[in-house]
Design an enzyme around this catalytic site. Structure first.
Site, PDB file in Angstrom:
ATOM      1  N   ASP A 188      -0.622  53.098 -17.829  1.00  0.00           N
ATOM      2  CA  ASP A 188      -1.163  52.558 -19.086  1.00  0.00           C
ATOM      3  C   ASP A 188       0.000  52.357 -20.060  1.00  0.00           C
ATOM      4  O   ASP A 188       1.078  52.941 -19.892  1.00  0.00           O
ATOM      5  CB  ASP A 188      -2.174  53.545 -19.679  1.00  0.00           C
ATOM      6  CG  ASP A 188      -3.198  52.890 -20.598  1.00  0.00           C
ATOM      7  OD1 ASP A 188      -4.393  52.848 -20.229  1.00  0.00           O
ATOM      8  OD2 ASP A 188      -2.802  52.422 -21.687  1.00  0.00           O
ATOM      9  N   ASP A 198       3.354  48.363 -18.616  1.00  0.00           N
ATOM     10  CA  ASP A 198       2.542  47.210 -18.996  1.00  0.00           C
ATOM     11  C   ASP A 198       2.152  46.457 -17.717  1.00  0.00           C
ATOM     12  O   ASP A 198       3.041  46.083 -16.929  1.00  0.00           O
ATOM     13  CB  ASP A 198       3.406  46.320 -19.910  1.00  0.00           C
ATOM     14  CG  ASP A 198       2.633  45.163 -20.511  1.00  0.00           C
ATOM     15  OD1 ASP A 198       1.675  44.686 -19.881  1.00  0.00           O
ATOM     16  OD2 ASP A 198       3.019  44.730 -21.613  1.00  0.00           O
ATOM     17  N   VAL A 199       0.879  46.208 -17.539  1.00  0.00           N
ATOM     18  CA  VAL A 199       0.450  45.513 -16.311  1.00  0.00           C
ATOM     19  C   VAL A 199       0.966  44.082 -16.227  1.00  0.00           C
ATOM     20  O   VAL A 199       0.923  43.477 -15.163  1.00  0.00           O
ATOM     21  CB  VAL A 199      -1.094  45.497 -16.130  1.00  0.00           C
ATOM     22  CG1 VAL A 199      -1.633  46.867 -15.792  1.00  0.00           C
ATOM     23  CG2 VAL A 199      -1.790  44.874 -17.324  1.00  0.00           C
ATOM     24  N   TYR A 222     -10.914  35.395 -22.776  1.00  0.00           N
ATOM     25  CA  TYR A 222     -11.338  36.601 -22.043  1.00  0.00           C
ATOM     26  C   TYR A 222     -12.309  36.226 -20.920  1.00  0.00           C
ATOM     27  O   TYR A 222     -12.133  36.649 -19.765  1.00  0.00           O
ATOM     28  CB  TYR A 222     -11.999  37.562 -23.032  1.00  0.00           C
ATOM     29  CG  TYR A 222     -12.465  38.874 -22.452  1.00  0.00           C
ATOM     30  CD1 TYR A 222     -11.565  39.900 -22.168  1.00  0.00           C
ATOM     31  CD2 TYR A 222     -13.816  39.109 -22.212  1.00  0.00           C
ATOM     32  CE1 TYR A 222     -11.999  41.112 -21.657  1.00  0.00           C
ATOM     33  CE2 TYR A 222     -14.260  40.319 -21.700  1.00  0.00           C
ATOM     34  CZ  TYR A 222     -13.349  41.321 -21.425  1.00  0.00           C
ATOM     35  OH  TYR A 222     -13.788  42.528 -20.913  1.00  0.00           O
ATOM     36  N   LYS A 261     -11.621  36.595 -17.003  1.00  0.00           N
ATOM     37  CA  LYS A 261     -12.453  37.487 -16.180  1.00  0.00           C
ATOM     38  C   LYS A 261     -13.093  36.708 -15.023  1.00  0.00           C
ATOM     39  O   LYS A 261     -13.267  37.249 -13.924  1.00  0.00           O
ATOM     40  CB  LYS A 261     -13.519  38.162 -17.039  1.00  0.00           C
ATOM     41  CG  LYS A 261     -12.965  39.239 -17.987  1.00  0.00           C
ATOM     42  CD  LYS A 261     -12.366  40.423 -17.235  1.00  0.00           C
ATOM     43  CE  LYS A 261     -12.058  41.608 -18.139  1.00  0.00           C
ATOM     44  NZ  LYS A 261     -11.398  42.719 -17.420  1.00  0.00           N
ATOM     45  N   THR A 287     -17.263  52.290 -24.879  1.00  0.00           N
ATOM     46  CA  THR A 287     -15.869  52.748 -24.768  1.00  0.00           C
ATOM     47  C   THR A 287     -15.163  52.391 -26.082  1.00  0.00           C
ATOM     48  O   THR A 287     -15.724  51.661 -26.908  1.00  0.00           O
ATOM     49  CB  THR A 287     -15.117  52.020 -23.621  1.00  0.00           C
ATOM     50  OG1 THR A 287     -14.930  50.653 -24.001  1.00  0.00           O
ATOM     51  CG2 THR A 287     -15.843  52.095 -22.297  1.00  0.00           C
TER      52      THR A 287
HETATM   53  N1  LIG Z   1     -16.320  48.150 -22.606  1.00  0.00           N
HETATM   54  C1  LIG Z   1     -17.022  47.116 -22.143  1.00  0.00           C
HETATM   55  O1  LIG Z   1     -18.133  46.817 -22.646  1.00  0.00           O
HETATM   56  C2  LIG Z   1     -16.500  46.293 -20.991  1.00  0.00           C
HETATM   57  C3  LIG Z   1     -17.369  45.359 -20.430  1.00  0.00           C
HETATM   58  C4  LIG Z   1     -16.921  44.578 -19.362  1.00  0.00           C
HETATM   59  C5  LIG Z   1     -15.645  44.764 -18.871  1.00  0.00           C
HETATM   60  N2  LIG Z   1     -14.809  45.673 -19.455  1.00  0.00           N
HETATM   61  C6  LIG Z   1     -13.477  45.794 -18.889  1.00  0.00           C
HETATM   62  O2  LIG Z   1     -13.287  47.136 -18.464  1.00  0.00           O
HETATM   63  C7  LIG Z   1     -11.911  47.449 -18.493  1.00  0.00           C
HETATM   64  C8  LIG Z   1     -11.712  48.769 -19.232  1.00  0.00           C
HETATM   65  O3  LIG Z   1     -12.127  48.598 -20.572  1.00  0.00           O
HETATM   66  P1  LIG Z   1     -12.598  49.804 -21.494  1.00  0.00           P
HETATM   67  O4  LIG Z   1     -13.877  49.366 -22.095  1.00  0.00           O
HETATM   68  O5  LIG Z   1     -12.509  51.074 -20.765  1.00  0.00           O
HETATM   69  O6  LIG Z   1     -11.506  49.646 -22.649  1.00  0.00           O
HETATM   70  P2  LIG Z   1     -10.477  50.677 -23.300  1.00  0.00           P
HETATM   71  O7  LIG Z   1      -9.883  49.930 -24.441  1.00  0.00           O
HETATM   72  O8  LIG Z   1     -11.134  51.988 -23.544  1.00  0.00           O
HETATM   73  O9  LIG Z   1      -9.375  50.887 -22.161  1.00  0.00           O
HETATM   74  C9  LIG Z   1      -8.479  49.877 -21.794  1.00  0.00           C
HETATM   75  C10 LIG Z   1      -7.166  50.540 -21.422  1.00  0.00           C
HETATM   76  O10 LIG Z   1      -6.270  49.516 -20.933  1.00  0.00           O
HETATM   77  C11 LIG Z   1      -4.986  49.785 -21.467  1.00  0.00           C
HETATM   78  N3  LIG Z   1      -4.204  48.559 -21.516  1.00  0.00           N
HETATM   79  C12 LIG Z   1      -4.410  47.472 -22.300  1.00  0.00           C
HETATM   80  N4  LIG Z   1      -3.470  46.567 -22.093  1.00  0.00           N
HETATM   81  C13 LIG Z   1      -2.626  47.076 -21.142  1.00  0.00           C
HETATM   82  C14 LIG Z   1      -1.452  46.609 -20.523  1.00  0.00           C
HETATM   83  N5  LIG Z   1      -0.937  45.408 -20.820  1.00  0.00           N
HETATM   84  N6  LIG Z   1      -0.847  47.380 -19.599  1.00  0.00           N
HETATM   85  C15 LIG Z   1      -1.352  48.606 -19.302  1.00  0.00           C
HETATM   86  N7  LIG Z   1      -2.470  49.121 -19.878  1.00  0.00           N
HETATM   87  C16 LIG Z   1      -3.090  48.361 -20.786  1.00  0.00           C
HETATM   88  C17 LIG Z   1      -5.258  50.320 -22.862  1.00  0.00           C
HETATM   89  O11 LIG Z   1      -4.133  51.019 -23.392  1.00  0.00           O
HETATM   90  C18 LIG Z   1      -6.464  51.210 -22.608  1.00  0.00           C
HETATM   91  O12 LIG Z   1      -6.069  52.529 -22.274  1.00  0.00           O
HETATM   92  C19 LIG Z   1     -11.214  46.259 -19.145  1.00  0.00           C
HETATM   93  O13 LIG Z   1     -10.663  45.436 -18.142  1.00  0.00           O
HETATM   94  C20 LIG Z   1     -12.340  45.550 -19.855  1.00  0.00           C
HETATM   95  O14 LIG Z   1     -12.068  44.185 -20.034  1.00  0.00           O
HETATM   96  C21 LIG Z   1     -15.208  46.450 -20.492  1.00  0.00           C
END
Ligand SMILES: NC(=O)c1ccc[n+]([C@@H]2O[C@H](COP(=O)([O-])OP(=O)(O)OC[C@H]3O[C@@H](n4cnc5c(N)ncnc54)[C@H](O)[C@@H]3O)[C@@H](O)[C@H]2O)c1
Length: 256
Positions: free
Chosen positions: A37, A60-61, A152, A156, A187
């Site tokens: 992360d 960073d990914v 986004y 996706k 989240t």
């Molecule tokens: N929360 C929702 O409603 C939801 C719905 C559909 C999909 N998602 C997807 O689920 C996944 C997780 O989201 P979440 O809700 O747990 O969010 P979150 O913000 O709690 O966690 C995301 C994590 O990704 C890390 N991150 C961001 N950019 C990064 C990078 N460039 N390199 C490394 N790490 C990085 C952040 O630091 C964070 O720890 C994401 O891909 C998000 O798009 C979330």
């Protein structure tokens, strides 16, 4: 269950939300994790929580070198990478006519390029040890667009397509690749939205189960797809949205 005894997973986005629970659940089922992360403090907290079955790599990914380093560290520390969970995600919103192209690119890079790079490096390691599985966290937005979120949603959708392409290419190496498409999940990513009661209720009205998912409900699907229980599941998308996607028709129950 101990579905992941002696298995090693790389989890991107492991410092928060869904990724943190995926990592925690993988360890609870006997596995070891490499937590990856940008958020160094969040990773420290996760390592304290998970103990010696975890190591963390800050990175960073979107960086080819940093993702490669995470995979090398995993192999050096635990001997292999059997599973990769592509969970890291971020979004910069903006309407198509207004958005700064740099913000558009930021979102596409984190979501799509990040998934590509992690898949590429994890698959190279998996090829050395006879295979593995990869789970990409896409979104319901791959199927359902949102105003201000075109980058986004498009990225996706591309992750869903990339999942199928990866499954096709990597099957001969014994690597399965699948996607989870969450709906609304409680989240840090959604806490600002859900803190506004009227907006939260607007969401819940559209979701047949009338609530957001807990991160563990998404993690459970990710772990299923990663496990041997899904040994014949490849290149598929599992929508985990409480029925949100199927609501596009009026409720006729008052007439019945
Ligand atoms: N929360 C929702 O409603 C939801 C719905 C559909 C999909 N998602 C997807 O689920 C996944 C997780 O989201 P979440 O809700 O747990 O969010 P979150 O913000 O709690 O966690 C995301 C994590 O990704 C890390 N991150 C961001 N950019 C990064 C990078 N460039 N390199 C490394 N790490 C990085 C952040 O630091 C964070 O720890 C994401 O891909 C998000 O798009 C979330």
């Amino acid at each position: 269950m101990q579905r992941f005894a002696n298995k090693v997973a790389l989890v991107t986005g492991a410092a928060s939300g869904i990724g943190a629970v995926v990592a925690e659940s993988f360890v609870a089922e006997g596995g070891s994790v490499v937590l990856f992360d940008l958020d160094a403090a969040g990773l420290d907290a996760m390592r304290d929580k998970l103990g010696p079955a975890s190591i963390s790599v800050v990175g960073d990914v979107t960086s080819d070198d940093e993702v490669a380093d995470a995979v090398h560290t995993a192999v050096k520390t635990f001997g292999a990478v059997h599973t990769a969970f592509n969970v890291a995600g971020a979004v910069r919103l903006g309407k198509i006519v207004d958005i700064d192209p740099a913000d558009w690119q930021f979102t596409v890079d984190v979501v799509l390029k990040g998934t590509f790079l992690t898949t590429r490096h994890a698959a190279r390691a998996m090829e050395q040890t006879g295979g593995g599985s990869i789970v990409n966290v896409s979104s319901l937005n791959a199927h359902v667009p949102l105003i201000g979120g075109s980058a986004y949603a498009a990225a996706k959708a591309a992750v869903e397509s990339f999942t199928k392409g990866s499954a096709l290419e990597l099957a001969s190496a014994g690597i399965r690749v699948n996607a989870v498409l969450p709906g609304l999940v409680a989240t840090p990513m959604t806490e600002d939205i859900l803190a506004v009661e009227a907006v939260a209720q607007d969401y819940y009205r559209r979701i047949p189960v009338r609530r957001a998912a807990e991160p563990s409900e998404i993690a459970d699907s990710c772990l299923y797809l990663a496990s041997d229980q899904a040994s014949y599941v490849n290149g598929t998308s599992l929508v985990v949205d409480g029925g949100w996607e199927i609501t596009n028709y009026p409720d006729l129950s008052a007439l019945l």
